[in-house]
Design an enzyme around this catalytic site. Sequence first.
Site, PDB file in Angstrom:
ATOM      1  N   GLU A 158       0.605  -7.571  11.281  1.00 45.82           N
ATOM      2  CA  GLU A 158      -0.673  -7.162  10.588  1.00 45.82           C
ATOM      3  C   GLU A 158      -1.464  -8.273  10.059  1.00 45.82           C
ATOM      4  O   GLU A 158      -2.230  -8.010   8.977  1.00 45.82           O
ATOM      5  CB  GLU A 158      -0.227  -6.325   9.393  1.00 45.82           C
ATOM      6  N   HIS A 177       1.860   4.103   3.980  1.00 46.86           N
ATOM      7  CA  HIS A 177       2.008   2.380   4.075  1.00 46.86           C
ATOM      8  C   HIS A 177       2.299   1.650   2.965  1.00 46.86           C
ATOM      9  O   HIS A 177       3.187   0.864   2.745  1.00 46.86           O
ATOM     10  CB  HIS A 177       0.981   2.129   5.262  1.00 46.86           C
TER      11      HIS A 177
HETATM   12 ZN    ZN Z   1       2.339  -3.179   6.255  1.00 50.95          ZN
END
Ligand code: ZN
Length: 234
Positions: A76, A167
Site C-alpha cells: 500500500e 479498512h
Molecule cells: Zn491498509
Amino acid sequence: MGGQDQKRQIVRASYILAATGVLDAFGHVSQRHPDRTCNFMISRRKAPRLVSVSDVLELDPSGHPVSEPGAQVFLERFIHSEIYRRRPDVMAVVHSDSPAVLPFTIVSSVALRPVCHVCGFLRSLKAPFDVAAVAGEGTDLLISSAALGRALADYLGEAKAALMRGHGFITVGGSIEEAVFNAVYTQVNARIQQEALRLGTPRYLTDAEAQACEAATLTQVARAWELWVREYAS
Ligand SMILES: [Zn+2]
C-alpha cells in the site's frame, strides 16, 4: 542528506504508533524526503515495532525503492506516493487499521466527529472512502495501485484525515510529529466518542470550536512528541 536524522524519525514514529496501538503488525508511516522532495522515506515491509534505521528506504513517486532496488516494500505504498504527489504541504503520512476507529468506517449512520479539544483537525473528515467504488466488486480493500492511491488522495482533498471503509484511516501533517499526533488522536477521539455514545447523545464540537481547537493544538504537537519519544522510542 536524507539522512540518519530522518530515518531515526521514521523509527521513532513507528515505535510510538505501535506502542499506542495505532499500528500493530500492519500499517505504516512515511516522511517526504528532505532533499529530493518528490521522493519519500518509509520502512521496508515490516511490523512497525521491528523497524530499525537500516530498514528505512527512499521510494520514488512511482513507489519504487531508489536506495535499495529489489527491497521488499509495502503493497500500500501508493497511499503515500499519491498523497505526496497531490499535496505539496504534506510532509508525513500515517496509515492505520486501528480497531478503535474501524467501527466508524462501517456504520454509515454514525460519523466520527471531533469530541474534544485535541481533535479539532477531524472537522474536515468526510464519510469513509469506499474503495469498491473505484476498484469494483471483489476488491481486497487494499490500496495496491497508483490509480487507487490517486483516488484516495483525491478523496482526502485538503483534509488532515480520511477514513477507509472496512479498512482503517490515514492522517497527514506538515511534519512527521503532526501526522503521528493526528493518528494518535484520531484513535483517542474514536474511543471517547464510542464511550460517550454508550452514555447518550454526545455534544460534538461546533465547527467554529473545532477550527479554534485545531489552531491551538498545532502549537502543542512538540510537547506530545517529546513525551512519546521518551516513553516509547528512546
Ligand atoms: Zn491498509
